[in-house]
Design a protein around this motif. Structure first.
Motif, PDB file in Angstrom:
ATOM      1  N   HIS A  71       0.815  -1.218   0.000  1.00 21.74           N
ATOM      2  CA  HIS A  71       0.000   0.000   0.000  1.00 21.74           C
ATOM      3  C   HIS A  71       0.855   1.279   0.000  1.00 21.74           C
ATOM      4  CE1 HIS A  71       0.468  -0.080   4.463  1.00 21.74           C
ATOM      5  NE2 HIS A  71       0.254   1.212   4.389  1.00 21.74           N
ATOM      6  N   LYS A  72       2.005   1.221   0.670  1.00 18.54           N
ATOM      7  CA  LYS A  72       2.842   2.434   0.736  1.00 18.54           C
ATOM      8  C   LYS A  72       3.419   2.780  -0.634  1.00 18.54           C
ATOM      9  CE  LYS A  72       4.102   2.304   5.593  1.00 18.54           C
ATOM     10  NZ  LYS A  72       5.090   1.909   6.574  1.00 18.54           N
ATOM     11  N   ASP A  73       3.730   1.749  -1.409  1.00 17.69           N
ATOM     12  CA  ASP A  73       4.252   2.005  -2.763  1.00 17.69           C
ATOM     13  C   ASP A  73       3.191   2.696  -3.620  1.00 17.69           C
ATOM     14  OD1 ASP A  73       6.689   0.844  -2.202  1.00 17.69           O
ATOM     15  OD2 ASP A  73       6.009  -1.155  -2.791  1.00 17.69           O
ATOM     16  N   VAL A  74       1.941   2.247  -3.504  1.00 17.44           N
ATOM     17  CA  VAL A  74       0.866   2.879  -4.285  1.00 17.44           C
ATOM     18  C   VAL A  74       0.673   4.323  -3.811  1.00 17.44           C
ATOM     19  CG1 VAL A  74      -1.575   2.774  -4.945  1.00 17.44           C
ATOM     20  CG2 VAL A  74      -0.270   0.644  -4.654  1.00 17.44           C
ATOM     21  N   ALA A  75       0.737   4.527  -2.505  1.00 11.51           N
ATOM     22  CA  ALA A  75       0.519   5.872  -1.951  1.00 11.51           C
ATOM     23  C   ALA A  75       1.535   6.873  -2.496  1.00 11.51           C
ATOM     24  CB  ALA A  75       0.580   5.822  -0.424  1.00 11.51           C
ATOM     25  N   LYS A  76       2.729   6.378  -2.820  1.00 11.15           N
ATOM     26  CA  LYS A  76       3.793   7.269  -3.320  1.00 11.15           C
ATOM     27  C   LYS A  76       3.513   7.776  -4.726  1.00 11.15           C
ATOM     28  CE  LYS A  76       7.474   5.058  -0.694  1.00 11.15           C
ATOM     29  NZ  LYS A  76       8.252   3.825  -0.803  1.00 11.15           N
ATOM     30  N   ALA A  77       2.492   7.220  -5.375  1.00  5.68           N
ATOM     31  CA  ALA A  77       2.191   7.640  -6.762  1.00  5.68           C
ATOM     32  C   ALA A  77       1.695   9.081  -6.826  1.00  5.68           C
ATOM     33  CB  ALA A  77       1.155   6.689  -7.378  1.00  5.68           C
ATOM     34  N   LEU A  78       1.253   9.623  -5.698  1.00  6.48           N
ATOM     35  CA  LEU A  78       0.798  11.023  -5.667  1.00  6.48           C
ATOM     36  C   LEU A  78       1.382  11.713  -4.439  1.00  6.48           C
ATOM     37  CD1 LEU A  78      -3.049  10.871  -6.472  1.00  6.48           C
ATOM     38  CD2 LEU A  78      -1.243  11.805  -7.924  1.00  6.48           C
ATOM     39  N   PRO A  79       1.746  12.986  -4.569  1.00  5.23           N
ATOM     40  CA  PRO A  79       2.259  13.702  -3.394  1.00  5.23           C
ATOM     41  C   PRO A  79       1.180  13.963  -2.359  1.00  5.23           C
ATOM     42  CG  PRO A  79       2.155  15.153  -5.328  1.00  5.23           C
ATOM     43  CD  PRO A  79       1.789  13.784  -5.797  1.00  5.23           C
ATOM     44  N   SER A  80      -0.056  14.128  -2.830  1.00  2.67           N
ATOM     45  CA  SER A  80      -1.190  14.309  -1.909  1.00  2.67           C
ATOM     46  C   SER A  80      -2.421  13.649  -2.510  1.00  2.67           C
ATOM     47  CB  SER A  80      -1.481  15.793  -1.695  1.00  2.67           C
ATOM     48  OG  SER A  80      -2.754  15.946  -1.089  1.00  2.67           O
ATOM     49  N   TRP A  81      -3.251  13.070  -1.645  1.00  2.00           N
ATOM     50  CA  TRP A  81      -4.477  12.403  -2.101  1.00  2.00           C
ATOM     51  C   TRP A  81      -5.703  13.268  -1.831  1.00  2.00           C
ATOM     52  CZ3 TRP A  81      -4.609   7.728  -4.791  1.00  2.00           C
ATOM     53  CH2 TRP A  81      -3.341   7.154  -4.998  1.00  2.00           C
ATOM     54  N   GLN A  82      -5.425  14.533  -1.592  1.00  6.06           N
ATOM     55  CA  GLN A  82      -6.506  15.510  -1.336  1.00  6.06           C
ATOM     56  C   GLN A  82      -7.567  15.417  -2.431  1.00  6.06           C
ATOM     57  OE1 GLN A  82      -5.698  17.954   1.272  1.00  6.06           O
ATOM     58  NE2 GLN A  82      -7.885  18.337   1.277  1.00  6.06           N
ATOM     59  N   GLY A  83      -8.823  15.384  -2.012  1.00  9.28           N
ATOM     60  CA  GLY A  83      -9.926  15.382  -2.979  1.00  9.28           C
ATOM     61  C   GLY A  83     -10.286  13.998  -3.500  1.00  9.28           C
ATOM     62  N   LYS A  84      -9.537  12.968  -3.068  1.00  5.63           N
ATOM     63  CA  LYS A  84      -9.815  11.619  -3.566  1.00  5.63           C
ATOM     64  C   LYS A  84     -10.354  10.705  -2.466  1.00  5.63           C
ATOM     65  CE  LYS A  84      -6.299  11.884  -7.112  1.00  5.63           C
ATOM     66  NZ  LYS A  84      -7.183  12.038  -8.265  1.00  5.63           N
ATOM     67  N   THR A  85     -11.101   9.721  -2.898  1.00  3.54           N
ATOM     68  CA  THR A  85     -11.594   8.704  -1.977  1.00  3.54           C
ATOM     69  C   THR A  85     -10.866   7.401  -2.278  1.00  3.54           C
ATOM     70  OG1 THR A  85     -13.745   9.785  -1.980  1.00  3.54           O
ATOM     71  CG2 THR A  85     -13.669   7.530  -1.142  1.00  3.54           C
ATOM     72  N   ILE A  86     -10.303   6.804  -1.240  1.00  2.00           N
ATOM     73  CA  ILE A  86      -9.588   5.533  -1.387  1.00  2.00           C
ATOM     74  C   ILE A  86     -10.434   4.441  -0.739  1.00  2.00           C
ATOM     75  CG2 ILE A  86      -7.496   4.241  -0.728  1.00  2.00           C
ATOM     76  CD1 ILE A  86      -7.257   7.944  -0.742  1.00  2.00           C
ATOM     77  N   SER A 114      -2.171  10.274   2.597  1.00  2.00           N
ATOM     78  CA  SER A 114      -2.478  11.499   3.338  1.00  2.00           C
ATOM     79  C   SER A 114      -3.280  12.484   2.499  1.00  2.00           C
ATOM     80  CB  SER A 114      -1.193  12.143   3.860  1.00  2.00           C
ATOM     81  OG  SER A 114      -0.504  12.721   2.810  1.00  2.00           O
ATOM     82  N   GLY A 115      -4.279  13.055   3.154  1.00  2.00           N
ATOM     83  CA  GLY A 115      -5.164  14.016   2.497  1.00  2.00           C
ATOM     84  C   GLY A 115      -6.400  13.368   1.909  1.00  2.00           C
ATOM     85  N   GLY A 116      -6.353  12.046   1.645  1.00  2.00           N
ATOM     86  CA  GLY A 116      -7.497  11.357   1.037  1.00  2.00           C
ATOM     87  C   GLY A 116      -8.534  10.942   2.077  1.00  2.00           C
TER      88      GLY A 116
END
Ligand SMILES: NC(=O)c1ccc[n+]([C@@H]2O[C@H](COP(=O)([O-])OP(=O)(O)OC[C@H]3O[C@@H](n4cnc5c(N)ncnc54)[C@H](OP(=O)(O)O)[C@@H]3O)[C@@H](O)[C@H]2O)c1
Length: 199
Positions: A71-86, A114-116
């Protein structure tokens, strides 16, 4: 609203089948070149669009269908997940509670993204069950949803309905959500319970 599934193994493909059955477009991605799983996607339906990870994570709603360890590798695909639903479909079975700092696995996933807004869900059934048509005996197969964000839970609840399932909201990740999470070598009480709801 746009949708993506990250991970196209057993559970990613089961989810993709639900999207295709309902005629809802969904992107799918792994660590590999999309060409390498294009035929598997096409076999499910034209709604299933293979993409690179970088392209797929642009979706509004991202299903996390990789092994918990990734999961951490996938999370690194974006600097912030603000505005998204995971939507966290992972099961951290066998991961020691110490490794998670004693918190539920979905809380650890929420911190990484973070931010999602995180919803735990679609994870309590084996892929071979989840991939089947959820219209069963005149009722609808139940999926459980848990989140610390009521708005996100409502959004994914509406999607679950559109996919043909009967969503049941369990409350917060550390509350009802514990019923659908693995802890160490034990499963939450609702894991593998294949339930059908009659309206
Ligand atoms: N199988 C079930 O019945 C079931 C049921 C409920 C929940 N779950 C949970 O669902 C998750 C996936 O299980 P699974 O059985 O579907 O596993 P799987 O068959 O091994 O599939 C994992 C997928 O994730 C991809 N992947 C791995 N690392 C990645 C990364 N860093 N970025 C993007 N994609 C990555 C893999 O593709 P590449 O390695 O080729 O990139 C593969 O497509 C697990 O957490 C599991 O506990 C599984």
């Amino acid at each position: 609203m746009s949708y993506a599934i990250i991970g196209f193994g057993s559970i990613g493909q089961a989810l993709a089948k639900a999207f295709a059955r309902s005629g809802i477009e969904v992107s799918v991605a792994t660590t590999r070149d999309p060409e390498s799983f294009a035929s598997a996607a096409a076999a499910i339906g034209p709604e299933v669009i293979p993409k690179t990870l970088a392209e797929a994570v642009k979706a509004d709603v991202v299903f996390l269908a990789v092994r918990f360890e990734s999961h951490k590798d996938v999370a690194k695909a974006l600097p912030s997940w603000q505005g998204k639903t995971i939507v966290d479909v992972t099961n951290a079975y066998g991961v020691s509670p110490e490794e998670l700092g004693g918190q539920p696995s979905s809380k650890a996933v929420a911190q990484a993204f973070s931010g999602g807004r995180l919803v735990k869900g679609f994870n309590h059934l084996a892929a071979a069950v989840l991939e089947q048509d959820p219209a069963v005996h005149g009722g609808r197969r139940v999926v459980f949803l848990a989140s610390d964000d009521d708005g996100a839970a409502a959004e994914i609840g509406a999607l679950a309905e559109n996919l043909g399932f009967a969503p049941i909201k369990l409350g917060g990740l550390s509350e009802g959500g514990l019923l659908v999470q693995a802890r160490g070598n034990s499963w939450g009480q609702l894991i593998f319970k294949d339930l059908v709801k009659f309206d």
